[in-house]
Design a protein around this motif. Sequence first.
Motif, mmCIF file in Angstrom:
data_model
loop_
_atom_site.group_PDB
_atom_site.id
_atom_site.type_symbol
_atom_site.label_atom_id
_atom_site.label_comp_id
_atom_site.label_asym_id
_atom_site.label_seq_id
_atom_site.Cartn_x
_atom_site.Cartn_y
_atom_site.Cartn_z
ATOM 1 N N CYS A 85 43.205 44.604 43.666
ATOM 2 C CA CYS A 85 44.228 44.558 42.627
ATOM 3 C C CYS A 85 44.736 45.970 42.344
ATOM 4 C CB CYS A 85 43.666 43.930 41.346
ATOM 5 S SG CYS A 85 44.830 43.930 39.970
ATOM 6 N N PRO A 86 46.040 46.217 42.449
ATOM 7 C CA PRO A 86 46.553 47.569 42.215
ATOM 8 C C PRO A 86 46.503 47.983 40.753
ATOM 9 C CG PRO A 86 48.361 46.026 42.548
ATOM 10 C CD PRO A 86 47.094 45.260 42.824
ATOM 11 N N ALA A 87 46.321 47.021 39.845
ATOM 12 C CA ALA A 87 46.325 47.340 38.415
ATOM 13 C C ALA A 87 44.932 47.685 37.901
ATOM 14 C CB ALA A 87 46.905 46.174 37.617
ATOM 15 N N CYS A 88 43.961 46.757 38.119
ATOM 16 C CA CYS A 88 42.630 46.979 37.543
ATOM 17 C C CYS A 88 41.582 47.360 38.577
ATOM 18 C CB CYS A 88 42.174 45.731 36.783
ATOM 19 S SG CYS A 88 41.765 44.305 37.838
ATOM 20 N N GLY A 89 41.915 47.264 39.869
ATOM 21 C CA GLY A 89 40.991 47.684 40.913
ATOM 22 C C GLY A 89 39.988 46.648 41.358
ATOM 23 N N TYR A 90 40.119 45.391 40.862
ATOM 24 C CA TYR A 90 39.151 44.356 41.224
ATOM 25 C C TYR A 90 39.410 43.876 42.653
ATOM 26 C CZ TYR A 90 36.321 40.103 40.841
ATOM 27 O OH TYR A 90 35.377 39.124 41.029
ATOM 28 N N PRO A 91 38.374 43.813 43.512
ATOM 29 C CA PRO A 91 38.575 43.341 44.896
ATOM 30 C C PRO A 91 38.893 41.844 44.909
ATOM 31 C CG PRO A 91 36.503 44.556 44.650
ATOM 32 C CD PRO A 91 36.996 44.259 43.273
ATOM 33 N N LYS A 92 39.868 41.459 45.711
ATOM 34 C CA LYS A 92 40.207 40.043 45.824
ATOM 35 C C LYS A 92 39.017 39.284 46.394
ATOM 36 C CE LYS A 92 44.280 38.847 47.416
ATOM 37 N NZ LYS A 92 45.413 38.543 48.337
ATOM 38 N N PRO A 93 38.583 38.187 45.744
ATOM 39 C CA PRO A 93 37.410 37.448 46.232
ATOM 40 C C PRO A 93 37.668 36.814 47.592
ATOM 41 C CG PRO A 93 38.498 36.242 44.462
ATOM 42 C CD PRO A 93 39.149 37.583 44.524
ATOM 43 N N GLU A 94 36.668 36.893 48.456
ATOM 44 C CA GLU A 94 36.762 36.305 49.793
ATOM 45 C C GLU A 94 35.993 34.995 49.896
ATOM 46 O OE1 GLU A 94 38.716 37.390 52.088
ATOM 47 O OE2 GLU A 94 39.336 39.158 50.922
ATOM 48 N N GLN A 95 35.295 34.610 48.822
ATOM 49 C CA GLN A 95 34.536 33.370 48.791
ATOM 50 C C GLN A 95 34.993 32.543 47.591
ATOM 51 O OE1 GLN A 95 32.386 32.426 51.132
ATOM 52 N NE2 GLN A 95 32.528 34.364 52.261
ATOM 53 N N PRO A 96 34.906 31.219 47.681
ATOM 54 C CA PRO A 96 35.302 30.388 46.528
ATOM 55 C C PRO A 96 34.377 30.632 45.348
ATOM 56 C CG PRO A 96 34.204 29.055 48.198
ATOM 57 C CD PRO A 96 34.440 30.392 48.813
ATOM 58 N N PRO A 97 34.881 30.435 44.116
ATOM 59 C CA PRO A 97 34.032 30.630 42.943
ATOM 60 C C PRO A 97 32.842 29.687 42.934
ATOM 61 C CG PRO A 97 36.257 29.874 42.331
ATOM 62 C CD PRO A 97 36.216 29.998 43.798
ATOM 63 N N ARG A 98 31.699 30.183 42.533
ATOM 64 C CA ARG A 98 30.480 29.389 42.483
ATOM 65 C C ARG A 98 29.785 29.608 41.147
ATOM 66 N NH1 ARG A 98 28.403 31.420 48.428
ATOM 67 N NH2 ARG A 98 29.975 30.335 49.664
ATOM 68 N N GLY A 99 29.008 28.655 40.746
ATOM 69 C CA GLY A 99 28.263 28.781 39.514
ATOM 70 C C GLY A 99 29.141 28.560 38.291
ATOM 71 N N PRO A 100 28.584 28.783 37.102
ATOM 72 C CA PRO A 100 29.322 28.538 35.862
ATOM 73 C C PRO A 100 30.409 29.572 35.626
ATOM 74 C CG PRO A 100 27.192 29.526 35.389
ATOM 75 C CD PRO A 100 27.203 29.224 36.863
ATOM 76 N N GLN A 101 31.267 29.271 34.658
ATOM 77 C CA GLN A 101 32.284 30.222 34.238
ATOM 78 C C GLN A 101 31.804 30.941 32.981
ATOM 79 O OE1 GLN A 101 35.844 27.745 33.860
ATOM 80 N NE2 GLN A 101 36.516 28.441 35.875
ATOM 81 N N TYR A 102 32.449 32.068 32.700
ATOM 82 C CA TYR A 102 32.015 32.896 31.570
ATOM 83 C C TYR A 102 33.213 33.327 30.733
ATOM 84 C CZ TYR A 102 27.619 33.120 34.091
ATOM 85 O OH TYR A 102 26.464 32.774 34.738
ATOM 86 N N ALA A 103 32.908 33.695 29.492
ATOM 87 C CA ALA A 103 33.905 34.227 28.568
ATOM 88 C C ALA A 103 33.383 35.548 28.023
ATOM 89 C CB ALA A 103 34.176 33.244 27.431
ATOM 90 N N ILE A 104 34.308 36.433 27.652
ATOM 91 C CA ILE A 104 33.948 37.723 27.075
ATOM 92 C C ILE A 104 34.417 37.758 25.628
ATOM 93 C CG2 ILE A 104 34.307 40.219 27.158
ATOM 94 C CD1 ILE A 104 34.610 40.050 30.127
#
Length: 231
Positions: free
Chosen positions: A93-112
């Motif tokens: 991501c050019p804005a925040c620097g997060y690498p684009k995921p290469e695997q489908p999401p797994r496990g539970p979701q989270y909130a901050i």
Amino acid sequence: MEWNDRLAAARKAAGLSQEQLGERLDVTRQAVSKWESGQATPDVLTAARLCEVLHISADYLLLGKNEASSGPEAYTPPDTCPCCGREVPGSICPACGYPKPEQPPRGPQYAILVSNLSWSGSQLAEEDLVRYCGFSKTDATAFVQQMKEDNYGTRLLLRRGLTDTAAQWIASHIRRQLFSIRIVEDCGESEDTLRTKASAMELPASPPKSGIGFWGVVGAVIVALLILSLF
């Protein structure tokens, strides 16, 4: 290969245990075990949810069509960043620097959740909200203002529906000297319910900051002036 064998293969390809798959579907591990052994079959709604969680088609799971594709459909990385929601033309991501995921999401979701905003850090807080959470400047200003107006210990929902890695990324990059942060499991509850939930994971270490920063520069200038005054 029977449908139950395809189910077991798809589950293993997704990297999930029977217990983990059961948690995603709100069923017991024993129920998943019975499906995979052919002793029972899920109802229609549960079968549809199975396909969604395992990223396979109903035609493959139930009828064995397109079996040559090795079961699970190929994963297509998202076009937008899971952290800030902006478009990602490349692998990072050019804005925040997060690498684009290469695997489908797994496990539970989270909130901050965030609270206890430092009164002297409003501008820096707005900058972090814009960069790492995808806020517009106007929304970031309004969010910070709401934190100031609320009681000191009130938790506000910052982001939800995050993978574990996305939640960790945001928590490790927004300046924690400005906020108190809590990561909770997001099971689709209301925002009020999320605010009352206990922490679901430890906060990651913040990455080291490069450079000496603004106040470091100010301090260096003052020291230099004092030294010059001695001559």
